[in-house]
Design an enzyme around this catalytic site. Structure first.
Site, PDB file in Angstrom:
ATOM      1  N   GLU B  52       0.818  -1.220   0.000  1.00  0.00           N
ATOM      2  CA  GLU B  52       0.000   0.000   0.000  1.00  0.00           C
ATOM      3  C   GLU B  52       0.846   1.262   0.000  1.00  0.00           C
ATOM      4  OE1 GLU B  52      -0.533  -2.622   1.870  1.00  0.00           O
ATOM      5  OE2 GLU B  52      -2.609  -3.272   1.541  1.00  0.00           O
ATOM      6  N   PHE B 114     -11.643  -7.811  13.800  1.00  0.00           N
ATOM      7  CA  PHE B 114     -10.518  -8.223  12.961  1.00  0.00           C
ATOM      8  C   PHE B 114     -10.155  -7.106  11.976  1.00  0.00           C
ATOM      9  CE2 PHE B 114      -8.951 -10.274   9.016  1.00  0.00           C
ATOM     10  CZ  PHE B 114      -7.726 -10.685   9.529  1.00  0.00           C
ATOM     11  N   GLN B 115      -8.907  -6.747  11.955  1.00  0.00           N
ATOM     12  CA  GLN B 115      -8.367  -5.700  11.068  1.00  0.00           C
ATOM     13  C   GLN B 115      -9.039  -4.352  11.269  1.00  0.00           C
ATOM     14  OE1 GLN B 115      -8.184  -7.277   7.024  1.00  0.00           O
ATOM     15  NE2 GLN B 115      -6.127  -8.008   7.434  1.00  0.00           N
ATOM     16  N   LYS B 164     -17.783  -1.325   5.929  1.00  0.00           N
ATOM     17  CA  LYS B 164     -18.195  -2.323   4.951  1.00  0.00           C
ATOM     18  C   LYS B 164     -19.706  -2.271   4.726  1.00  0.00           C
ATOM     19  CE  LYS B 164     -17.151  -7.065   3.667  1.00  0.00           C
ATOM     20  NZ  LYS B 164     -16.417  -8.289   4.013  1.00  0.00           N
ATOM     21  N   MET B 479      23.721   9.583   2.638  1.00  0.00           N
ATOM     22  CA  MET B 479      23.565  10.891   3.266  1.00  0.00           C
ATOM     23  C   MET B 479      23.877  10.826   4.766  1.00  0.00           C
ATOM     24  SD  MET B 479      23.115  13.989   2.788  1.00  0.00           S
ATOM     25  CE  MET B 479      22.184  14.618   1.396  1.00  0.00           C
TER      26      MET B 479
HETATM   27  C1  TPP Z   1      12.073   5.922   5.301  1.00  0.00           C
HETATM   28  C2  TPP Z   1      13.317   6.628   5.685  1.00  0.00           C
HETATM   29  N1  TPP Z   1      14.161   6.060   6.577  1.00  0.00           N
HETATM   30  C3  TPP Z   1      15.312   6.691   6.936  1.00  0.00           C
HETATM   31  C4  TPP Z   1      15.625   7.913   6.408  1.00  0.00           C
HETATM   32  C5  TPP Z   1      16.906   8.622   6.814  1.00  0.00           C
HETATM   33  N2  TPP Z   1      17.791   8.767   5.659  1.00  0.00           N
HETATM   34  C6  TPP Z   1      17.880   9.902   4.956  1.00  0.00           C
HETATM   35  S1  TPP Z   1      18.915   9.808   3.658  1.00  0.00           S
HETATM   36  C7  TPP Z   1      19.312   8.213   4.040  1.00  0.00           C
HETATM   37  C8  TPP Z   1      20.287   7.450   3.232  1.00  0.00           C
HETATM   38  C9  TPP Z   1      19.744   7.064   1.913  1.00  0.00           C
HETATM   39  O1  TPP Z   1      20.576   6.087   1.356  1.00  0.00           O
HETATM   40  P1  TPP Z   1      20.487   5.729  -0.168  1.00  0.00           P
HETATM   41  O2  TPP Z   1      19.078   5.458  -0.537  1.00  0.00           O
HETATM   42  O3  TPP Z   1      21.473   4.670  -0.484  1.00  0.00           O
HETATM   43  O4  TPP Z   1      20.866   7.110  -0.866  1.00  0.00           O
HETATM   44  P2  TPP Z   1      22.291   7.860  -0.828  1.00  0.00           P
HETATM   45  O5  TPP Z   1      22.226   8.883   0.258  1.00  0.00           O
HETATM   46  O6  TPP Z   1      23.362   6.858  -0.605  1.00  0.00           O
HETATM   47  O7  TPP Z   1      22.364   8.516  -2.163  1.00  0.00           O
HETATM   48  C10 TPP Z   1      18.626   7.796   5.187  1.00  0.00           C
HETATM   49  C11 TPP Z   1      18.762   6.469   5.821  1.00  0.00           C
HETATM   50  C12 TPP Z   1      14.706   8.471   5.493  1.00  0.00           C
HETATM   51  N3  TPP Z   1      14.891   9.665   4.939  1.00  0.00           N
HETATM   52  N4  TPP Z   1      13.576   7.812   5.145  1.00  0.00           N
END
Ligand code: TPP
Ligand code: MG
Lengths: 178, 582
Positions: B52, B114-115, B164, B479
């Protein structure tokens, strides 16, 4: 600083949750909140007393709620404010006369009398209710409930529930992809 | 004369009446009556997603690509909670979305059936409005209101939770029912007096700036913006979500402000004396430390949402209104002026810090630098046109914002306010169905890709061919790793990341998969992918410890940027953090 906010809203289930959620999100405590009917059917009126550093922002977010019709921070306005307290005090026969005399000073009423207690109803400005409670405290308060304040601006200035509709405000169509 | 219908049929008909063509969703017990009715309405194309969250982001991608309301559907309980992330994402980025969820029967509400999940309660703080419908008679009005609320004023998500029994009950729908929204009156036309004040400020300024965001794109005001900029010569800054509102190859375009903005853009903000912000909300990623943001500026803030005005940055002139309407009114009376000196000054600062070029200049390393990939992509986008780019969240997203020239509105689609990793692949699926004659490029990280890559199966099942995926594969949650490198003494806690062979994974889903490991392969790979008949994934194995520069450390003033250019630390793993400051 304490703020008193008056809000008018559609009387729908869940609307209280939406309002309270905004204050909770900012970590603002709600001192008191009273809701009831207004002069218009289907419209509730709420008085909220709260303290926070940026109540103005919350007020504007309140207004953003779809079901909220009007919000006014009346803290700085001349208002009539009222609160009701019900107080159950120890009232053995020996002190009853004195209790009744005290109540008379504040215009408080005896709402119920039991063998050893009395229920007193105080209506007035919140500060008046405070003072009356101070006087009653030495008698021994067994139970107490305050309604929280309701407020209304003095004079003919009204924040009536009927919203003013602006004829010129027709939503433009959303821009389609360029 | 309408005849009696089931609630489920009424829902479908309401969607048809709203002009909905695409619905993204997954069925389940509480929404089964709706799915039962759906085949009777061939105008509604249902796209079965694999999660979803994917359905929600796909609806967002559709909305952002077209400017129309996206629609997603889920069952009660886990189906509904899986929608929470995209709903929150749509809320933060003002994306019009109608999310429909099934609910247990009204008799079971509140009894842990349920759900059963209280999804209207959960989504109160992340929806513009939501409804719990228990009576079939309410459906026509609720759907009318929901689409109206989602699409007008400041757009946003609206959730409709339908029991529902309300889907099963029968009623004669009243399609002429009127909206009952006395408390919802968005103001589109700015106050004339305030607009005059704004004009006076702009006329008297010596260092004026225009800053535009998402709101400008949603109101479709790019022509008016361009007219204002060209008439007055005032330089234009585009925020992350303002990218495409003003062509970045225009002589008056400065680029992006904020945490990963260019030095000269942030410097210009710190020097300017009047800042006209339109449809942007002074997010902390833009302002940095807010008390030292634009210290000399009188701020004119135009926004359709009164709650945004004065929220983060105090405005001398705060105008509630639609960007397009306010700009049009402003143009009626705004005389031409000249900003050549000011612009020259900003360009000189850009020269000094070498702006984009400086950061594009690759260090002398045999490794494939992310910058090489972006240069190849940017060249291809320029040459081919007719494409949209959907980015995920992380370093690759910021490089995309910085290193690609954004020209047209709605060409840049990303998750900004929420920063939702996993956004890109499903959002691209929505955009690809919305724009079948365009190529949709996904630029994502190896981390975010793995969060929603299951939607590749949806892309395959729907026969979509116009998606190309560039995985900027650095083997890290990049990042976060960058922050650990710069601010936490290289303690790479929880950030090294492995993945499958992405190219083989693409093949497993029935697509073409490619691997690029050297700079020399980039151009050909992009060409080959673009010319291929179907979906292609390119696994760009880039230098693992490349960084996004410049960067304003979180919470600091935008006057203090780390530029990273004094030494190419990002090219030599093991080197100390770069010391360059601007
Ligand atoms: C759902 C979610 N979990 C954690 C984060 C924290 N976060 C921000 S950037 C990042 C790293 C992203 O890694 P990647 O997709 O490999 O991209 P890169 O920065 O290496 O280009 C994280 C974990 C987030 N923004 N969203
Ligand atoms: Mg990565």
């Amino acid at each position: 600083m304490k703020h008193t906010i008056v809000a008018l809203m559609q009387d729908h289930p869940g609307v209280l949750h939406r309002v309270v959620s905004l204050f909770r999100r900012r970590g603002y405590n709600i001192d008191s909140l009273t809701v009831g009917r207004s002069e218009l059917p289907g419209v509730s009126r709420m008085t909220i007393v709260t303290e926070g550093s940026d109540v103005d922002q919350v007020t504007r977010q309140l207004f953003r709620l779809i079901e909220v019709l009007k919000v006014v921070d009346v803290t700085e306005s001349a208002t009539v404010e009222r609160e009701i307290a019900l107080v159950k005090v120890n009232a053995p026969g020996s002190v009853r006369a004195e209790l009744v005399a005290c109540c008379a000073v504040f215009g408080a009423r005896t709402a119920d009398l039991g063998p050893s207690t009395m229920v007193i109803e105080i209506t007035g400005e919140p500060s008046e209710v405070d003072r009356c409670l101070d006087v009653l405290r030495p008698f021994g308060i067994k139970e107490m409930m305050r309604t929280g304040r309701i407020a209304m601006i003095r004079g003919s200035l009204a924040h009536e529930a009927a919203p003013e509709l602006r004829a010129d405000e027709k939503p433009p169509l959303l821009a389609l992809a360029g | 004369m309408s005849e009696e219908r089931t609630g489920a049929q009424i829902i479908c008909e309401a969607l048809v009446r709203q002009g909905v063509e695409l619905i993204f969703g997954i069925p389940g017990g509480a929404i089964m009556p709706f799915y039962h009715a759906l085949p009777e309405y061939p105008q509604l194309r249902h796209v079965l997603c694999r999660h979803e969250q994917g359905a929600g982001h796909a609806a967002e991608g559709y909305a952002r690509a077209t400017g129309r309301v996206g629609v997603c559907v889920a069952t009660s309980g886990p189906g509904a909670t899986n929608l929470v992330t995209p709903i929150a994402d749509a809320w933060m980025d003002s994306t019009p979305l109608v999310a429909i969820t099934g609910q247990v029967t009204s008799a079971a509400l509140g009894k842990d059936a349920f759900q059963e999940t209280d999804i209207t309660g959960i989504t109160v703080p992340i929806t513009k409005h939501n409804y719990l419908v228990t009576k079939v008679e309410d459906l026509p009005r609720v759907f009318k209101e929901a689409f109206h609320i989602a699409a007008t004023g400041r757009p946003g998500p609206v959730l409709i939770d339908i029991t529902k029994d309300a889907q099963q009950a029968r009623s004669v729908p009243d399609w002429d029912v009127s909206l009952q929204l006395p408390g919802y009156r968005p103001r589109y036309h700015g106050d004339r007096e305030q607009i005059r004040e704004a004009i006076e400020l702009l006329k008297g300024a010596t260092k004026p700036l225009l800053m535009v965001g998402n709101g400008l794109i949603w109101s479709g005001a790019h022509a008016e913006l361009r007219e204002l900029a060209e008439r007055t010569g005032i330089p234009v800054i585009t925020t992350l979500h303002g990218k495409g509102a003003f062509p970045e190859d225009h002589p008056l375009s400065l680029g992006m402000p904020g945490m990963h903005g260019w030095v000269h853009v942030n410097r210009a903000i710190q020097e300017c004396d009047v800042l006209l912000s339109i449809g942007a909300r002074f997010d902390d990623r833009v302002t940095g430390k807010v008390s030292s943001f634009a210290p000399h500026a009188e701020v004119i803030h135009v926004d359709i949402d009164p709650a945004e005005l004065g929220k983060n940055v105090a405005a001398q002139v705060a105008i509630v209104g639609d960007a397009r309407s306010v700009l049009a009114a402003l143009l009626e009376e705004m005389p031409p002026r000249d900003c050549t000196e000011w612009l020259a000054h900003i360009r000189a600062m850009q020269q000094q810090h070498q702006g984009k070029q400086r950061y594009l200049k690759r260090p002398d390393t045999p490794a494939l630098m992310p910058h090489d990939v972006y240069q190849g992509l940017n060249a291809a986008f320029h040459a081919r046109g007719r494409c949209r780019v959907v980015t995920d969240v992380g370093q690759h997203q910021m490089w995309a914002a910085q290193l690609i020239d954004w020209i047209s509105p709605r060409s840049h689609i990303t998750s900004g306010g929420s920063g939702t990793m996993g956004f890109a692949v499903p959002a691209a699926l929505g955009a690809a169905l919305a724009c079948p004659d365009q190529t949709i490029w996904v630029i994502c990280g190896d981390g975010g890709f793995q969060m929603t890559s299951q939607e590749l199966a949806t892309i395959k099942q729907e026969g979509i061919t116009n998606i190309r995926i560039a995985v900027i594969n650095n083997g890290y949650l990049g990042m976060v790793r960058q922050w650990q490198e710069l601010f936490e003494n290289r303690r790479y806690s929880g950030t090294p990341l492995t993945g499958p062979d992405f190219a083989m994974l693409a093949q497993a889903y029935g697509f073409k998969g490619m691997v690029v490991t050297a700079t020399g392969q980039v151009e050909d790979a992009i060409r080959e992918a673009w010319d291929h008949e179907g979906v292609v994934l390119i696994d760009f194995r880039v230098e693992r410890e490349a960084n996004v520069f410049p960067i304003v450390p979180q919470g600091q003033s935008i006057s203090d940027m780390l530029t990273g250019v004094s030494e190419p630390a990002h090219a030599t793993p093991g080197a100390p953090p770069p010391g360059g400051r601007a």
